[in-house]
Design a protein around this motif. Structure first.
Motif, PDB file in Angstrom:
ATOM      1  N   SER A  12     -20.535  61.051  37.723  1.00  0.00           N
ATOM      2  CA  SER A  12     -22.443  61.385  37.741  1.00  0.00           C
ATOM      3  C   SER A  12     -22.664  61.758  39.374  1.00  0.00           C
ATOM      4  CB  SER A  12     -22.778  60.501  36.827  1.00  0.00           C
ATOM      5  OG  SER A  12     -22.667  59.529  37.433  1.00  0.00           O
ATOM      6  N   ALA A  16     -32.393  66.148  41.434  1.00  0.00           N
ATOM      7  CA  ALA A  16     -32.009  66.364  39.831  1.00  0.00           C
ATOM      8  C   ALA A  16     -31.821  68.216  40.747  1.00  0.00           C
ATOM      9  CB  ALA A  16     -33.105  66.704  38.615  1.00  0.00           C
ATOM     10  N   ALA A  19     -37.172  57.767  35.894  1.00  0.00           N
ATOM     11  CA  ALA A  19     -36.194  59.128  35.585  1.00  0.00           C
ATOM     12  C   ALA A  19     -35.320  58.766  34.905  1.00  0.00           C
ATOM     13  CB  ALA A  19     -37.017  59.854  36.501  1.00  0.00           C
ATOM     14  N   ALA A  20     -35.656  58.539  33.426  1.00  0.00           N
ATOM     15  CA  ALA A  20     -33.663  58.682  32.930  1.00  0.00           C
ATOM     16  C   ALA A  20     -32.741  59.772  32.739  1.00  0.00           C
ATOM     17  CB  ALA A  20     -33.471  58.136  31.942  1.00  0.00           C
ATOM     18  N   GLU A  21     -33.268  61.293  32.618  1.00  0.00           N
ATOM     19  CA  GLU A  21     -32.543  62.149  32.643  1.00  0.00           C
ATOM     20  C   GLU A  21     -32.437  62.596  34.033  1.00  0.00           C
ATOM     21  OE1 GLU A  21     -36.776  63.492  34.464  1.00  0.00           O
ATOM     22  OE2 GLU A  21     -36.028  61.819  33.259  1.00  0.00           O
ATOM     23  N   VAL A  22     -32.614  62.062  34.959  1.00  0.00           N
ATOM     24  CA  VAL A  22     -31.762  62.352  36.505  1.00  0.00           C
ATOM     25  C   VAL A  22     -30.806  60.882  36.719  1.00  0.00           C
ATOM     26  CG1 VAL A  22     -32.239  62.551  39.048  1.00  0.00           C
ATOM     27  CG2 VAL A  22     -34.033  62.813  37.700  1.00  0.00           C
ATOM     28  N   GLU A  23     -29.866  61.082  36.413  1.00  0.00           N
ATOM     29  CA  GLU A  23     -28.198  60.175  36.415  1.00  0.00           C
ATOM     30  C   GLU A  23     -28.009  60.131  37.510  1.00  0.00           C
ATOM     31  OE1 GLU A  23     -25.676  59.824  32.549  1.00  0.00           O
ATOM     32  OE2 GLU A  23     -27.605  60.290  31.648  1.00  0.00           O
TER      33      GLU A  23
END
Length: 249
Positions: free
Chosen positions: A2, A97, A131-135
């Motif tokens: 990631s 992101a 912002a859980a989608e930005v790992e």
């Protein structure tokens, strides 16, 4: 894999203060994120670029400058700061992101050390929660603080024998007064002038840079001189970073 972010402390202004650990992290980074604080503070980005040019062994990295949202000048201080951090969180999350690949390595270069009056870690934590989608993962590389630079340049210990020292702000000094020794940061109002005239002060601005200013004495002896130097320097450069150590009589 990631995304990974290095938060790298780069010292108070002298590139020679960059640590070996920081140099390794610089060379591991593909994208450097920097806050654009306007023309008046362009020197701060220029120094970050200079550090990268000096220490990165292979080209190929790039800088992404992010607009720094304006912080309100009125209102409850903590609410104002919270709103400012919330705006930064949105900007940083979007940049990570869009500018960093799913397995890329980015970095924020923190002036001084990320642990001391710096918002980088709080904002990255907020991104992780909001912002859980930005790992991404991140680590922290410590740097030399303005406190260390100040005491080194004045050749003094930080505290008296067996005594504590407080690290505080001008706002808190004005509210609570001085007891013992205190390092004061983020003081735009020369709050040391509220202390007794025989209080010792060691002051420094632009520490570690070619524009460094140093003054030491008692508040009664040098307080007016420090205030004048500070005003002149701020007008000349458009910004100032200064720190001082006070010791009660």
């Amino acid at each position: 894999m990631s995304r990974h972010i290095h938060v790298i402390g780069i010292g108070a202004g002298d590139p020679d203060h960059v640590t070996v650990q920081a140099i390794e992290a610089l060379n591991d980074t593909q994208v450097f994120f920097a806050m654009d604080k306007g023309e008046a503070k362009s020197d701060l980005i220029a120094l970050r670029r200079e550090i990268c040019t000096r220490f990165i062994r292979e080209p190929g990295y790039r800088f992404v400058q992010l607009p720094d949202p304006k912080r309100a000048s009125e209102g409850d201080y903590r609410e104002v700061v919270a709103d400012w951090h919330a705006e930064r969180t949105k900007i940083w999350a979007r940049a990570i992101a869009t500018e960093l690949g799913p397995d890329g390595v980015g970095a924020f270069l923190a002036w001084g050390d990320p642990s001391l009056y710096d918002s980088t870690l709080r904002i990255l934590d907020a991104i992780g929660k909001q912002a859980a989608e930005v790992e991404f993962t991140y680590d922290v590389i410590p740097g030399i603080t303005a406190v260390q630079a100040l005491t080194a340049r004045h050749r003094i210990p930080l505290n008296d024998v067996g005594e504590p020292v407080l690290i505080t702000t001008g706002r808190q000094l004005r509210r609570h007064g001085l007891s013992g020794s205190a390092v004061v940061m983020l003081d735009a109002d020369c709050t040391f002038a509220t202390c007794p005239a025989d209080t010792r002060i060691w002051w420094g601005a632009y520490l570690g840079t070619d524009d460094e200013l140093l003054v030491a004495g008692t508040v009664g002896e040098v307080g007016a001189r420090i205030a004048a130097l500070r005003s002149q320097a701020r007008e000349r450069h458009g910004w100032i970073m200064d720190t001082y150590l006070l010791r009660a009589p």
